[in-house]
Scaffold this motif. Sequence first.
Motif, PDB file in Angstrom:
ATOM      1  N   SER A   1      38.870  39.873  41.484  1.00 13.26           N
ATOM      2  CA  SER A   1      40.025  40.534  41.002  1.00 13.26           C
ATOM      3  C   SER A   1      39.462  41.564  40.088  1.00 13.26           C
ATOM      4  CB  SER A   1      40.488  39.160  39.858  1.00 13.26           C
ATOM      5  OG  SER A   1      41.085  40.053  38.546  1.00 13.26           O
TER       6      SER A   1
ATOM      7  N   SER B   1      44.386  37.102  41.392  1.00 17.01           N
ATOM      8  CA  SER B   1      44.190  37.195  39.726  1.00 17.01           C
ATOM      9  C   SER B   1      43.028  37.089  38.552  1.00 17.01           C
ATOM     10  CB  SER B   1      45.491  37.074  39.194  1.00 17.01           C
ATOM     11  OG  SER B   1      45.463  35.720  39.544  1.00 17.01           O
ATOM     12  N   PRO B   2      42.799  37.647  38.004  1.00 20.16           N
ATOM     13  CA  PRO B   2      41.229  37.069  36.853  1.00 20.16           C
ATOM     14  C   PRO B   2      42.329  35.614  35.690  1.00 20.16           C
ATOM     15  CG  PRO B   2      42.901  38.567  35.785  1.00 20.16           C
ATOM     16  CD  PRO B   2      43.273  38.716  36.851  1.00 20.16           C
ATOM     17  N   GLN B   3      43.133  34.328  37.012  1.00 26.40           N
ATOM     18  CA  GLN B   3      43.356  33.710  36.438  1.00 26.40           C
ATOM     19  C   GLN B   3      42.595  32.262  36.759  1.00 26.40           C
ATOM     20  OE1 GLN B   3      47.670  33.261  36.853  1.00 26.40           O
ATOM     21  NE2 GLN B   3      47.635  34.785  35.702  1.00 26.40           N
ATOM     22  N   PRO B   4      41.459  31.756  36.335  1.00 21.03           N
ATOM     23  CA  PRO B   4      41.193  30.528  36.759  1.00 21.03           C
ATOM     24  C   PRO B   4      41.213  29.751  37.088  1.00 21.03           C
ATOM     25  CG  PRO B   4      40.218  31.025  34.465  1.00 21.03           C
ATOM     26  CD  PRO B   4      41.360  31.918  34.803  1.00 21.03           C
ATOM     27  N   GLU B   5      40.676  28.692  38.230  1.00 21.29           N
ATOM     28  CA  GLU B   5      41.602  27.201  39.027  1.00 21.29           C
ATOM     29  C   GLU B   5      40.224  26.419  38.388  1.00 21.29           C
ATOM     30  OE1 GLU B   5      43.750  26.395  40.637  1.00 21.29           O
ATOM     31  OE2 GLU B   5      44.354  28.339  40.639  1.00 21.29           O
TER      32      GLU B   5
ATOM     33  N   LEU C   1      38.872  38.544  30.853  1.00 21.71           N
ATOM     34  CA  LEU C   1      40.175  37.719  31.430  1.00 21.71           C
ATOM     35  C   LEU C   1      40.104  36.744  29.900  1.00 21.71           C
ATOM     36  CD1 LEU C   1      39.124  34.368  33.163  1.00 21.71           C
ATOM     37  CD2 LEU C   1      37.802  35.295  31.256  1.00 21.71           C
ATOM     38  N   ASP C   2      41.737  36.527  29.887  1.00 23.69           N
ATOM     39  CA  ASP C   2      42.354  35.913  28.556  1.00 23.69           C
ATOM     40  C   ASP C   2      41.933  33.973  28.184  1.00 23.69           C
ATOM     41  OD1 ASP C   2      43.946  34.011  26.457  1.00 23.69           O
ATOM     42  OD2 ASP C   2      45.665  34.406  28.396  1.00 23.69           O
TER      43      ASP C   2
ATOM     44  N   ASP D   1      42.297  32.196  26.844  1.00 22.96           N
ATOM     45  CA  ASP D   1      43.021  30.873  26.626  1.00 22.96           C
ATOM     46  C   ASP D   1      42.989  30.444  28.285  1.00 22.96           C
ATOM     47  OD1 ASP D   1      43.226  31.009  23.662  1.00 22.96           O
ATOM     48  OD2 ASP D   1      44.713  32.122  23.545  1.00 22.96           O
ATOM     49  N   LEU D   2      42.908  30.903  28.751  1.00 20.54           N
ATOM     50  CA  LEU D   2      43.097  29.702  30.274  1.00 20.54           C
ATOM     51  C   LEU D   2      41.656  29.111  30.467  1.00 20.54           C
ATOM     52  CD1 LEU D   2      44.282  33.068  32.025  1.00 20.54           C
ATOM     53  CD2 LEU D   2      45.552  31.750  31.586  1.00 20.54           C
TER      54      LEU D   2
ATOM     55  N   ARG E   1      38.906  26.017  30.192  1.00 19.13           N
ATOM     56  CA  ARG E   1      39.426  24.628  30.209  1.00 19.13           C
ATOM     57  C   ARG E   1      38.032  24.046  30.182  1.00 19.13           C
ATOM     58  NH1 ARG E   1      42.854  26.545  28.728  1.00 19.13           N
ATOM     59  NH2 ARG E   1      45.287  25.761  29.503  1.00 19.13           N
TER      60      ARG E   1
END
Length: 266
Positions: free
Chosen positions: A157, A184-188, A209-210, A212-213, A215
């Motif tokens: 990303s 996108s910069p949204q980790p799995e 990246l955000d 709060d995404l 975990r």
Amino acid sequence: CLEIKGSTRLMAIIGDPIAQAKTPATINEIFSARGADIACVPLQVPAQELETIWAGLKRMPNLVGFGITLPHKQTALQLCDSLDPLVERVGAVNVVRRERDGSFRGYQFDGKGFVRGLQANNIEILHRDALIIGAGGAAVAIAFALAEAGAKSITISNRTTAKAQLIVDAVNADFGRTIARVGSPQPEPNELVINATSLGLNDDDALPLDPDLLRPGMTVAEVIAQPETTRLLSAAGARRVEVHSGIHMIRGQVGLIADHMCEIWD
Ligand code: NDP
């Protein structure tokens, strides 16, 4: 500590500026621990002097090679007598070694150093999904190295998507299968997340990246080594996410570079 003798061979680290470089001290510790009769020194080489100084260094018979840092990583490609194939894929050289035939060959250890740093800290790569944020020199080197180390998938990303696509195409072509993709910069869940942008060098930089995404189960790894704990790593740690500083990438590289020089010259 390192004993300098008449027989001591020389390795240089060239860059500009160079006073901040910690690599010479660390490489000397490794040479010394191995009993290698090689000393590493920092050399300040302004961009406009690179060609002249390079030619001079090559003429010194007791010089085993040099490490290359900013701003020479790309321009040095043209000055090497030959290039390891990985240098051409990544488009940057960070070590030049005098080979047995006297020629100077360029190598690239950024990505391998990053992987070695993860391995030294028992961070899983094999069969794991990775998200790389950034598509500059560090990102491309890391993408190739993670693919080589057996990552299951690599999502890239970047602010400039076209640059991420170039890396994805190069990695997939090289490995002959679809291992990389633009995303996108949204980790799995459980993903290895890597900040390979320059965001984090300064305190007021935006986060890549955000947070709060993030975990627990994920790992957040940095390329930024200074500060050792970036705002991203602090935010990840506060969310009970495993963190890995960019300092390990430097340590990994330095170990590999010392091994590489000793392979011929120790
Ligand atoms: P490049 O200049 O090649 O790439 C910079 C990357 O950061 C690009 O993807 C760029 O995006 C992105 N970026 C920069 N500013 C922003 C921003 N404001 N918002 C979003 N994205 C941004 O640099 P390198 O890849 O060579 O180096 C990156 C970092 O890695 C540096 O800080 C360097 O210190 C570090 N590094 C650490 C090493 C280590 O051993 N620890 C080794 C090598 C590098 P875009 O493409 O859109 O411009």
